[in-house]
Design an enzyme around this catalytic site. Sequence first.
Site, PDB file in Angstrom:
ATOM      1  N   ASP A 111      34.117  -5.325 -49.300  1.00  0.00           N
ATOM      2  CA  ASP A 111      34.936  -4.846 -50.407  1.00  0.00           C
ATOM      3  C   ASP A 111      36.379  -4.532 -50.046  1.00  0.00           C
ATOM      4  OD1 ASP A 111      34.586  -2.519 -48.913  1.00  0.00           O
ATOM      5  OD2 ASP A 111      34.637  -1.249 -50.691  1.00  0.00           O
ATOM      6  N   ASP A 162      38.202  -7.425 -45.296  1.00  0.00           N
ATOM      7  CA  ASP A 162      36.979  -8.226 -45.458  1.00  0.00           C
ATOM      8  C   ASP A 162      37.285  -9.625 -45.984  1.00  0.00           C
ATOM      9  OD1 ASP A 162      35.345  -6.154 -44.634  1.00  0.00           O
ATOM     10  OD2 ASP A 162      35.082  -5.360 -46.654  1.00  0.00           O
ATOM     11  N   ASP A 200      29.347  -5.424 -44.645  1.00  0.00           N
ATOM     12  CA  ASP A 200      30.325  -4.513 -44.072  1.00  0.00           C
ATOM     13  C   ASP A 200      29.766  -3.098 -44.264  1.00  0.00           C
ATOM     14  OD1 ASP A 200      32.934  -3.606 -43.125  1.00  0.00           O
ATOM     15  OD2 ASP A 200      33.223  -2.930 -45.186  1.00  0.00           O
TER      16      ASP A 200
END
Length: 637
Positions: free
Chosen positions: A523, A527, A330
Amino acid sequence: MSYTKRFWLSLIMSIPMMIQMIGMLFNWMMPGHNWIAFIATTIIMIFGAFPFWKSGWAAFKNHNANMDTLIAIGTAVAYFYSVFAMFTHRAVFFESAAFITVFVLLGQVLEEKMRNNASSAVEKLLDLQVKDAEVLRNNEFVKVPLEEIKIGDMVRVKPGEKVAVDGEISEGSSTIDESMVTGESMPVTKSMGDKVIGSTINKNGTFVFKVEKIGSETMLSQIVELVKKAQTSHAPIQKLTDKISNIFVPAVLIIAIVTFIVWYVLVGDTFVNALLYATSVIVIACPCALGLATPTAIMVGTARSAKMGVLIKNGEVLEVINDVKTVVFDKTGTITEGIPKVTNVDGDEKEVLTVAASLEAVSEHPLALAITKKAKELAIKTQSVEGFTAIEGKGVRATVAGQEIIVGNNKLIENYQITDEMKKQMNTWQAEAKTVVLVGKAQKIIGLIAIQDAPKKNAFKAMNALKKRDLQPVMLTGDNQLVADAIGQEVGISQVIADVLPQDKADQISSLQAQNKVAFVGDGINDAPALSTADVGIAMGSGTDIAIESGGIVLVQNDLMGVVRAIDMSKKTFNRIKLNLFWALIYNVIGIPVAAGLFSVWGITLSPELAGLAMAFSSISVVGSSLLLNKTKIADD
């Protein structure tokens, strides 16, 4: 009775037989040695070997066979034959039954000690907790026992003291040694707004922090709990060893019977010698080392990883990560710092920021926080808004002073007019890896706000290290393609997937899984689905609790090199499991023919007691192999 007590009792009881064996070398016989051996071995059988007999019998009643089955048969055959032989004035071998038990228990004691050391190494972290702390009570700081500290309390920490529990600094600054929790050797500078972890050491400044977590909710307690669960988990490869044991034990019993028949019936050897060969086969074939191969490596590997700030949740992760070829990251908060800042404003700065900050004041999006922070720095006052609506993946809309206002990305401006100059400026900023927020008023774009979230300092190093290991790094983000490509180029990622809505991240992971096994590093709350969908989810420890709960691996530090360390340590642990299994199996393959007497023509034989010693040594070697994981080097590319 514990393995340790059983071992020491059996060892002490076997001392007379050791003396007798040494005396025989000098043609000396201990008076009444048969009766002494009988009494001592009987005590050993009752207290040392009987639990193996009990386990073996329970397995037999369930139409099963386990490692204790072979130990039980080996010791029982040696003992009961010797009792029969003693009363019929034949040669006895009580020492075989006794020493088999002693050596088997020796292996069990060493295994138990290794397990305790691996567990206590992590649990000792809890001993680092302070007993009391200075807490604000009635406008003054007083010493309060740890168990009386509550969430919301203000705690003062002086130089050299330990942080009592988890919280956020509200006053002062310092450098803190977090090595016992995160594995990071260098002290970390902390100031107002930064998080502190319980049991870490304050180095030089005095600060006050607000308590956020206590008891089992603290990071330290969660780390201990995670490692405990990991150490008792099983890797899928353990199922293979269980299957091997279920086939192996009956096969060994058949080999032992065939060995006895060949030596006694076909070769014409004595009954005692044929029985000794058969007993040696049973004892040396006991697959104790096979049973130890997986759990010992998992225990040591997960404990070592925890000290490095890498929490591996279960044994399954260790196996799956070996096949991972793609590592997806991400962007915001994972590859980047996650603290975006306003760098440029196009249009009337005061008007643009006034309108934007008015809408973003009620939003918790990182970009919104950057805009409101910039407005505060310039002392710009916000206006009241009505009909606030958040449009996922696009931006926000509301009414200010009777006019419709929008703040968001270019997906939100379909019906809004924008000048060519602004389009050109937007493209320029996006090429510089800046996210551009458009501010619209009365169907017209009145300004642009450029926001940049810088990559983490070691992002390029981490991506390079992954490439060296033949792993393909991929970046997944909701940003537009221009910004995403610029960040990707800066950190060394060539494959970038941009313009992905939060709910679509898991779908992107599924698409990549059609080609290879995938690990996902993230995180945030959005996600969590991707972390769960990926073959291996790696959650950054600085993230939310739901993200950490979804990950198979948790990184205590917000450090991308932790991903490399996690993969390296997982692979080394799983490779050690395979090495242990190889040695356990090859040992039996070599040992059984020797015990069966196939090499007796050349004088190479194995008595039952020596077979027991060899079996104990195989268990010790597997345990030692696992313990060597504590010494393996993890490259810090």
